[in-house]
Scaffold this motif. Structure first.
Motif, PDB file in Angstrom:
ATOM      1  N   ASP A  89       3.818   7.993 -17.617  1.00 39.89           N
ATOM      2  CA  ASP A  89       3.666   8.484 -18.675  1.00 39.89           C
ATOM      3  C   ASP A  89       5.032   9.641 -18.909  1.00 39.89           C
ATOM      4  OD1 ASP A  89       1.546  11.169 -20.367  1.00 39.89           O
ATOM      5  OD2 ASP A  89       2.883   9.670 -21.268  1.00 39.89           O
ATOM      6  N   THR A  90       5.824   9.501 -19.878  1.00 40.77           N
ATOM      7  CA  THR A  90       6.830  10.124 -20.074  1.00 40.77           C
ATOM      8  C   THR A  90       6.364  11.436 -20.694  1.00 40.77           C
ATOM      9  OG1 THR A  90       8.365   8.557 -19.999  1.00 40.77           O
ATOM     10  CG2 THR A  90       9.173  10.281 -20.957  1.00 40.77           C
ATOM     11  N   GLY A  91       6.606  12.689 -20.275  1.00 37.25           N
ATOM     12  CA  GLY A  91       6.359  13.926 -21.210  1.00 37.25           C
ATOM     13  C   GLY A  91       7.463  14.245 -22.015  1.00 37.25           C
ATOM     14  N   VAL A  92       7.169  15.520 -22.464  1.00 39.31           N
ATOM     15  CA  VAL A  92       8.134  16.078 -23.500  1.00 39.31           C
ATOM     16  C   VAL A  92       9.480  16.573 -22.726  1.00 39.31           C
ATOM     17  CG1 VAL A  92       8.410  17.893 -25.213  1.00 39.31           C
ATOM     18  CG2 VAL A  92       6.304  16.971 -24.900  1.00 39.31           C
ATOM     19  N   SER A  93      10.304  15.904 -23.515  1.00 42.29           N
ATOM     20  CA  SER A  93      11.845  16.399 -22.820  1.00 42.29           C
ATOM     21  C   SER A  93      12.774  17.159 -23.690  1.00 42.29           C
ATOM     22  CB  SER A  93      12.540  15.009 -22.487  1.00 42.29           C
ATOM     23  OG  SER A  93      12.729  14.330 -23.461  1.00 42.29           O
ATOM     24  N   GLN A  94      13.458  17.996 -23.387  1.00 43.89           N
ATOM     25  CA  GLN A  94      14.458  18.808 -24.105  1.00 43.89           C
ATOM     26  C   GLN A  94      15.840  18.864 -23.487  1.00 43.89           C
ATOM     27  OE1 GLN A  94      11.004  22.294 -24.340  1.00 43.89           O
ATOM     28  NE2 GLN A  94      12.837  22.736 -25.718  1.00 43.89           N
ATOM     29  N   ASP A  95      16.792  18.626 -24.394  1.00 39.80           N
ATOM     30  CA  ASP A  95      18.078  18.894 -24.036  1.00 39.80           C
ATOM     31  C   ASP A  95      19.000  19.937 -25.030  1.00 39.80           C
ATOM     32  OD1 ASP A  95      20.944  17.010 -24.271  1.00 39.80           O
ATOM     33  OD2 ASP A  95      20.342  17.312 -22.268  1.00 39.80           O
ATOM     34  N   PRO A  96      19.952  20.562 -24.397  1.00 41.13           N
ATOM     35  CA  PRO A  96      20.211  20.825 -22.889  1.00 41.13           C
ATOM     36  C   PRO A  96      18.969  21.588 -22.275  1.00 41.13           C
ATOM     37  CG  PRO A  96      21.528  22.148 -24.156  1.00 41.13           C
ATOM     38  CD  PRO A  96      20.647  21.411 -25.302  1.00 41.13           C
ATOM     39  N   ARG A  97      18.897  21.768 -21.083  1.00 43.18           N
ATOM     40  CA  ARG A  97      18.016  22.630 -20.387  1.00 43.18           C
ATOM     41  C   ARG A  97      18.642  24.068 -20.320  1.00 43.18           C
ATOM     42  NH1 ARG A  97      14.582  20.652 -16.603  1.00 43.18           N
ATOM     43  NH2 ARG A  97      14.021  22.775 -16.571  1.00 43.18           N
ATOM     44  N   HIS A  98      20.072  24.381 -20.256  1.00 41.76           N
ATOM     45  CA  HIS A  98      20.690  25.466 -20.464  1.00 41.76           C
ATOM     46  C   HIS A  98      21.697  25.488 -21.318  1.00 41.76           C
ATOM     47  CE1 HIS A  98      18.408  26.929 -16.733  1.00 41.76           C
ATOM     48  NE2 HIS A  98      18.680  25.517 -16.311  1.00 41.76           N
ATOM     49  N   LYS A  99      21.943  26.696 -22.007  1.00 41.38           N
ATOM     50  CA  LYS A  99      23.140  26.620 -23.024  1.00 41.38           C
ATOM     51  C   LYS A  99      23.487  28.136 -23.161  1.00 41.38           C
ATOM     52  CE  LYS A  99      25.549  25.387 -26.350  1.00 41.38           C
ATOM     53  NZ  LYS A  99      26.823  24.399 -26.106  1.00 41.38           N
ATOM     54  N   ILE A 100      24.882  28.378 -22.729  1.00 43.87           N
ATOM     55  CA  ILE A 100      25.404  29.496 -22.964  1.00 43.87           C
ATOM     56  C   ILE A 100      26.425  29.327 -23.911  1.00 43.87           C
ATOM     57  CG2 ILE A 100      26.800  31.014 -21.545  1.00 43.87           C
ATOM     58  CD1 ILE A 100      25.779  30.156 -18.877  1.00 43.87           C
ATOM     59  N   THR A 101      26.391  30.442 -24.744  1.00 45.22           N
ATOM     60  CA  THR A 101      27.421  30.424 -26.110  1.00 45.22           C
ATOM     61  C   THR A 101      27.798  31.715 -26.167  1.00 45.22           C
ATOM     62  OG1 THR A 101      27.581  29.419 -28.358  1.00 45.22           O
ATOM     63  CG2 THR A 101      25.600  30.766 -27.734  1.00 45.22           C
ATOM     64  N   LYS A 102      28.800  31.994 -27.150  1.00 43.44           N
ATOM     65  CA  LYS A 102      29.305  33.201 -27.388  1.00 43.44           C
ATOM     66  C   LYS A 102      28.675  33.842 -28.921  1.00 43.44           C
ATOM     67  CE  LYS A 102      33.607  33.007 -25.179  1.00 43.44           C
ATOM     68  NZ  LYS A 102      35.180  32.769 -25.226  1.00 43.44           N
ATOM     69  N   ARG A 103      28.526  34.824 -29.285  1.00 44.25           N
ATOM     70  CA  ARG A 103      27.854  35.307 -30.298  1.00 44.25           C
ATOM     71  C   ARG A 103      28.714  34.727 -31.471  1.00 44.25           C
ATOM     72  NH1 ARG A 103      28.125  41.665 -30.707  1.00 44.25           N
ATOM     73  NH2 ARG A 103      30.347  41.201 -30.856  1.00 44.25           N
ATOM     74  N   GLY A 104      28.097  34.450 -32.604  1.00 44.41           N
ATOM     75  CA  GLY A 104      28.774  33.964 -33.726  1.00 44.41           C
ATOM     76  C   GLY A 104      28.823  32.481 -33.553  1.00 44.41           C
ATOM     77  N   GLN A 105      28.729  31.715 -32.430  1.00 44.45           N
ATOM     78  CA  GLN A 105      28.682  30.188 -32.685  1.00 44.45           C
ATOM     79  C   GLN A 105      27.418  29.486 -32.864  1.00 44.45           C
ATOM     80  OE1 GLN A 105      31.542  28.360 -31.467  1.00 44.45           O
ATOM     81  NE2 GLN A 105      32.345  30.548 -31.903  1.00 44.45           N
ATOM     82  N   ASN A 106      27.452  28.197 -33.351  1.00 44.07           N
ATOM     83  CA  ASN A 106      26.238  27.402 -33.557  1.00 44.07           C
ATOM     84  C   ASN A 106      25.718  26.809 -32.401  1.00 44.07           C
ATOM     85  OD1 ASN A 106      26.750  28.387 -36.103  1.00 44.07           O
ATOM     86  ND2 ASN A 106      27.505  26.436 -36.980  1.00 44.07           N
ATOM     87  N   VAL A 107      24.425  26.631 -32.257  1.00 44.56           N
ATOM     88  CA  VAL A 107      23.900  25.835 -31.245  1.00 44.56           C
ATOM     89  C   VAL A 107      22.813  24.804 -31.809  1.00 44.56           C
ATOM     90  CG1 VAL A 107      24.435  27.451 -29.451  1.00 44.56           C
ATOM     91  CG2 VAL A 107      22.248  27.340 -30.597  1.00 44.56           C
ATOM     92  N   THR A 108      22.717  23.637 -31.098  1.00 48.69           N
ATOM     93  CA  THR A 108      21.412  22.757 -31.407  1.00 48.69           C
ATOM     94  C   THR A 108      21.045  22.126 -30.159  1.00 48.69           C
ATOM     95  OG1 THR A 108      22.785  22.050 -33.534  1.00 48.69           O
ATOM     96  CG2 THR A 108      20.909  20.618 -32.511  1.00 48.69           C
TER      97      THR A 108
END
Lengths: 113, 116
Positions: free
Chosen positions: B1-20
């Protein structure tokens, strides 16, 4: 508005002793109540829930919880604690008319050998 | 049984940038939720989908946040013009969606966002 209170930030018990993690709630209508456990660097894992029926609910890993409508409580219990039960425990409530689920702030359980 | 997956696990960004962020629910689960968790707090509800329809959005979800579930399967959460206060763990959960709202939500491992 629905809300959950976990009055203890930290619970310490000795291995083999019974444990109780407390939870009280406020919601309009009949509540749906949940307990989740979170281990370090891991997501929330479902333990048990109360929807309706028997007030005593049994869940994973030997945990159980008792729904008390008059006291608006849903305390988590285990007869004999294990060191591996040490983790962060969250109580959550959802009302019958609410799409969102509200979590408590969590209780850190430490079981000492 | 495959559980819920999320990507990425970690995200480092600079203020003002967009992330998804992306969330893949358990297959056949038609309800999908996004939560945000900060250190020392329980998860806070952000938004809820029933199939592809976004049925509820928390007041926590400012105009900079948008979530989609275009085909009723995976979901994305986008944060525009990130701020340091957006630093948190973003959790996704899914549930089968049959009957009452008391169905069990199963959580993914989360995406930890750090905004510098």
């Amino acid at each position: 508005a629905q809300s959950v209170a976990q009055p203890e930030d930290q619970v310490n018990v000795a291995e083999g002793n019974p444990l109780t993690v407390k939870c009280t709630y406020s919601v309009s209508g009949n509540p749906y109540l949940f307990w989740y456990v979170q281990y370090p660097n891991r997501g929330l894992q479902f333990l048990l829930k109360y929807i309706t029926g028997d007030n005593l609910v049994k869940g994973s890993y030997g945990f159980e919880a008792e729904f008390n409508k008059s006291q608006t409580s849903f305390h988590l219990k285990k007869p004999s604690a294990l060191v591996s039960d040490s983790a962060l425990y969250f109580c959550a409530v959802r009302g019958p008319y609410n799409n969102d689920m509200r979590f408590g702030a969590g209780t850190r359980l430490t079981v000492k050998p | 049984d495959t559980g819920v997956s999320q990507d990425p696990r970690h995200k480092i960004t600079k203020r003002g940038q967009n992330v998804t962020f992306r969330c893949d629910p358990i297959s056949e689960h038609n309800r999908l939720y996004w939560y945000r968790q900060t250190l020392g707090q329980g998860p806070e509800f952000l938004t809820y989908f029933q199939n592809e329809a976004q049925l509820e959005k928390s007041r926590l979800l400012s105009d900079r946040f948008s979530a989609e579930r275009p085909k009723g399967s995976f979901s994305t959460l986008e944060i525009q013009r990130t701020e340091q206060g957006d630093s948190a763990m973003y959790l996704c959960a899914s549930s089968l969606g049959s009957g009452t709202l008391g169905d069990t939500q199963y959580f993914g491992p989360g995406t930890r966002l750090t905004v510098l």
